[in-house]
Design a protein around this motif. Structure first.
Motif, PDB file in Angstrom:
ATOM      1  N   VAL A 137       0.855  -1.193   0.000  1.00 51.54           N
ATOM      2  CA  VAL A 137       0.000   0.000   0.000  1.00 51.54           C
ATOM      3  C   VAL A 137       0.887   1.237   0.000  1.00 51.54           C
ATOM      4  CG1 VAL A 137      -1.784   1.301   1.211  1.00 51.54           C
ATOM      5  CG2 VAL A 137      -1.817  -1.203   1.257  1.00 51.54           C
ATOM      6  N   ASN A 138       0.734   2.070  -1.009  1.00 56.64           N
ATOM      7  CA  ASN A 138       1.468   3.331  -1.094  1.00 56.64           C
ATOM      8  C   ASN A 138       0.445   4.453  -1.248  1.00 56.64           C
ATOM      9  OD1 ASN A 138       3.035   5.583  -1.890  1.00 56.64           O
ATOM     10  ND2 ASN A 138       4.606   4.249  -2.756  1.00 56.64           N
ATOM     11  N   THR A 139       0.285   5.258  -0.205  1.00 58.19           N
ATOM     12  CA  THR A 139      -0.731   6.316  -0.222  1.00 58.19           C
ATOM     13  C   THR A 139      -0.243   7.604  -0.872  1.00 58.19           C
ATOM     14  OG1 THR A 139      -0.049   7.166   1.941  1.00 58.19           O
ATOM     15  CG2 THR A 139      -1.691   5.401   1.929  1.00 58.19           C
ATOM     16  N   LEU A 140       1.013   7.661  -1.301  1.00 60.78           N
ATOM     17  CA  LEU A 140       1.585   8.897  -1.796  1.00 60.78           C
ATOM     18  C   LEU A 140       1.870   8.898  -3.283  1.00 60.78           C
ATOM     19  CD1 LEU A 140       4.154   9.448   1.071  1.00 60.78           C
ATOM     20  CD2 LEU A 140       1.907  10.466   0.831  1.00 60.78           C
ATOM     21  N   VAL A 141       2.433   7.813  -3.765  1.00 64.69           N
ATOM     22  CA  VAL A 141       2.916   7.765  -5.141  1.00 64.69           C
ATOM     23  C   VAL A 141       2.047   6.810  -5.951  1.00 64.69           C
ATOM     24  CG1 VAL A 141       4.890   7.311  -6.638  1.00 64.69           C
ATOM     25  CG2 VAL A 141       5.255   8.202  -4.325  1.00 64.69           C
TER      26      VAL A 141
ATOM     27  N   TRP B  46       0.045  -0.944  -8.917  1.00 65.59           N
ATOM     28  CA  TRP B  46       1.478  -1.205  -8.930  1.00 65.59           C
ATOM     29  C   TRP B  46       1.764  -2.491  -9.674  1.00 65.59           C
ATOM     30  CZ3 TRP B  46       5.033   2.195  -6.845  1.00 65.59           C
ATOM     31  CH2 TRP B  46       4.472   3.283  -6.172  1.00 65.59           C
ATOM     32  N   ARG B  47       2.845  -2.484 -10.433  1.00 58.48           N
ATOM     33  CA  ARG B  47       3.158  -3.614 -11.295  1.00 58.48           C
ATOM     34  C   ARG B  47       4.624  -4.019 -11.141  1.00 58.48           C
ATOM     35  NH1 ARG B  47      -0.601  -0.452 -13.811  1.00 58.48           N
ATOM     36  NH2 ARG B  47      -2.398  -1.539 -14.730  1.00 58.48           N
TER      37      ARG B  47
ATOM     38  N   ASN C 137       8.390   2.608   9.198  1.00 57.68           N
ATOM     39  CA  ASN C 137       7.743   2.684  10.509  1.00 57.68           C
ATOM     40  C   ASN C 137       6.840   1.484  10.788  1.00 57.68           C
ATOM     41  OD1 ASN C 137       5.630   3.226   8.805  1.00 57.68           O
ATOM     42  ND2 ASN C 137       5.107   5.218   9.703  1.00 57.68           N
ATOM     43  N   GLY C 138       6.759   0.556   9.836  1.00 56.61           N
ATOM     44  CA  GLY C 138       6.053  -0.697  10.058  1.00 56.61           C
ATOM     45  C   GLY C 138       4.558  -0.590  10.238  1.00 56.61           C
ATOM     46  N   ASN C 139       3.925   0.441   9.650  1.00 54.08           N
ATOM     47  CA  ASN C 139       2.468   0.569   9.799  1.00 54.08           C
ATOM     48  C   ASN C 139       1.693  -0.063   8.643  1.00 54.08           C
ATOM     49  OD1 ASN C 139       3.029   2.377   7.765  1.00 54.08           O
ATOM     50  ND2 ASN C 139       1.934   4.107   8.682  1.00 54.08           N
ATOM     51  N   GLY C 140       2.383  -0.785   7.767  1.00 50.43           N
ATOM     52  CA  GLY C 140       1.708  -1.502   6.697  1.00 50.43           C
ATOM     53  C   GLY C 140       1.436  -0.691   5.453  1.00 50.43           C
ATOM     54  N   ARG C 141       1.940   0.531   5.381  1.00 56.99           N
ATOM     55  CA  ARG C 141       1.748   1.355   4.184  1.00 56.99           C
ATOM     56  C   ARG C 141       2.881   2.373   4.082  1.00 56.99           C
ATOM     57  NH1 ARG C 141      -1.947   3.221   8.009  1.00 56.99           N
ATOM     58  NH2 ARG C 141      -1.753   5.448   8.529  1.00 56.99           N
TER      59      ARG C 141
END
Length: 393
Positions: A343-347, A355-356, A366-370
Motif C-alpha cells: 500500500v502506497n498512499t503517496l505515489v 502497482w506492477r 515505521n512498520g504501519n503496513g503502508r
C-alpha cells in the motif's frame, strides 16, 4: 545621480510615460593616529564615520483616446482611463561610527580591536542601532628566541584567534510598516473612476539587524625559505535574528506570513589553502611561478525557529540547511507475489493507481503496513528519512 531618460510608450489607443530619478549620497571621514612608542612597540589607532542616503522617485503616467493619431502628447488625449502613479519610490539612510586599534611588538605579538555602531532607517526607531565589536590576536612563534629551526626548513609559524560580530541590514525599506496602496477602480460610479486603498500586508512584530558572530582559530606557516605556504582556519559562526520568511500560516489567515527576525543558526566550517612559489633561471633571466590550491567546507544548523508543530516544509530547530527528505527504495518489484499487500498512499505508479512488476519498491520504515509521510513533521514523518543534502561540500 540624476534622472534617467523617460520611457515613452504608445500602445494601441494609449500613451504611457515612466520616469525614474535616483540620488545616492555617500560620505566618509577617517582619522588615523600612530604614536612613536619605540622599543619595538607599534600602535595604530583609527576612528571614522560614514553616511549613506538613497532616494528614488519613480512615476508612471498613462491615458487613452488620442484626438489626433499623429500627435503623441497628453494634451491631445481625452480618455477617462487616466493614471498618475508612484511606481516604487523609496528613501533610506544609514550612518555608522567605527574604530580600530592595532598593536604589535617586534612583529611577534599581534593584537587588534575594532567595532562599529550602526544605525539604519530601515528599522523601527527603537531597533535602529546596534553595536558590533571584534577582537583578534596572533603569535609568531618562529620569532621567539627558543625557535632554533633553520629557516630553510621552517621559515615562519603563526597562530591566530579572533572573535567578532557583523550586522546585516539588507532589507527592503518600510518592511516594518503597514503600507497602504492606493489604486484607481476600473469600475465607473457616478461618472468617475473612484480611488480605493487595499489592505496592507501583515507586518512583523519587530525588525532589527541580523547579527553574525564568529569565533575563528587559524594556523599559518611557511617552509623551505618561504616557497611552500600553508594557511588554515576553523570557525564557528552564530547568526542571530536571521531575516527570513515567517512560519507557515493556515489558509484561513488570509494573508502572507511576513518576513522578520525569526531564526538563529550555527555554522561550523573550515578553510585551508596551500601555495608553492619559486623561481629559476630561464635564458639568463629569472622565471617566477606560483601554484595555489584551496578547499573549504561548512555545515549550517537551525537553532531556533517559530515552527511549533515541527513541519518539515518549514525551518525547524535542529534542521541542517539543505537537507533532503525522501523515501528509501528497496529495488524494483520482481514478481506479482511481492505486490500483494503493498500500500502506497503517496505515489501512484500509473494512471489507474495500480502497482506492477518493475515499479520502485519503497520501504515501510515505521512498520504501519503502508508507505506514507505521517503528519509530515519532525516527530511524525512516516517513512520519510533524510536521504541527502543540496549544500555544496
Amino acid at each position: 545621480q540624476g534622472p534617467d531618460i523617460p520611457v515613452i510608450c504608445k500602445t494601441g489607443e494609449g500613451l504611457s510615460v515612466i520616469e525614474n530619478h535616483t540620488q545616492y549620497h555617500n560620505a566618509n571621514a577617517n582619522l588615523t593616529f600612530s604614536p612613536k612608542l619605540g622599543g619595538g612597540h607599534d600602535l595604530t589607532l583609527l576612528g571614522g564615520w560614514n553616511l549613506e542616503h538613497k532616494r528614488a522617485r519613480n512615476t508612471k503616467m498613462s491615458r487613452d483616446s488620442f484626438l489626433l493619431d499623429d500627435m503623441i502628447n497628453f494634451s491631445v488625449m481625452d480618455g477617462i482611463n487616466y493614471t498618475l502613479a508612484d511606481n516604487g519610490s523609496y528613501d533610506w539612510g544609514f550612518i555608522g561610527y567605527y574604530y580600530r586599534g592595532s598593536y604589535n611588538y617586534k612583529g611577534k605579538y599581534l593584537a587588534e580591536v575594532s567595532g562599529r555602531y550602526d544605525g539604519s532607517s530601515k528599522f523601527p526607531d527603537n531597533q535602529q542601532w546596534a553595536f558590533f565589536p571584534s577582537v583578534s590576536a596572533g603569535w609568531r612563534i618562529s620569532e621567539e628566541p627558543f625557535w632554533n629551526i633553520d629557516p630553510k626548513y621552517v621559515s615562519n609559524v603563526k597562530v591566530r584567534a579572533s572573535y567578532g560580530s557583523l550586522g546585516n541590514g539588507n532589507v527592503s525599506p518600510y518592511s516594518y510598516l503597514e503600507l497602504l496602496s492606493p489604486s484607481t477602480s476600473s469600475k465607473v460610479l457616478n461618472g468617475i473612476q473612484n480611488k480605493y486603498v487595499s489592505n496592507p500586508a501583515v507586518k512583523p512584530e519587530g525588525l532589527t539587524w541580523e547579527t553574525a558572530t564568529t569565533v575563528d582559530g587559524g594556523l599559518d606557516f611557511q617552509l623551505l625559505n618561504g616557497r611552500f605556504n600553508f594557511s588554515g582556519d576553523y570557525y564557528v559562526r552564530k547568526t542571530t535574528d536571521m531575516y527570513t520568511v515567517g512560519m507557515t500560516l493556515p489558509d484561513v489567515f488570509g494573508a502572507t506570513s511576513p518576513k522578520g527576525n525569526y531564526a538563529d543558526m550555527t555554522t561550523r566550517g573550515w578553510e585551508i589553502s596551500v601555495e608553492w612559489k619559486d623561481q629559476f633561471d630561464l635564458g639568463g633571466s629569472p622565471f617566477r611561478y606560483g601554484i595555489k590550491a584551496s578547499m573549504h567546507d561548512y555545515t549550517s544548523v537551525i537553532d531556533k525557529y517559530n515552527n511549533q508543530t515541527g513541519l518539515l516544509s518549514d525551518y525547524y530547530a535542529g534542521m541542517t540547511i539543505g537537507e533532503l527528505w525522501g523515501f528509501k527504495s528497496d529495488g524494483l518489484f520482481q514478481s506479482e507475489a511481492e505486490l500483494e499487500g503493498y500500500v502506497n498512499t503517496l505515489v501512484a505508479a500509473s494512471a489507474d493507481g495500480k502497482w506492477r512488476v518493475g515499479d520502485v519498491r519503497y520501504v515501510d520504515l515505521n512498520g504501519n503496513g503502508r508507505i506514507d509521510y505521517g503528519k509530515n513533521t519532525v516527530d511524525d514523518h512516516g517513512d520519510k528519512i533524510i536521504i541527502g543534502n543540496t549544500a555544496p561540500h
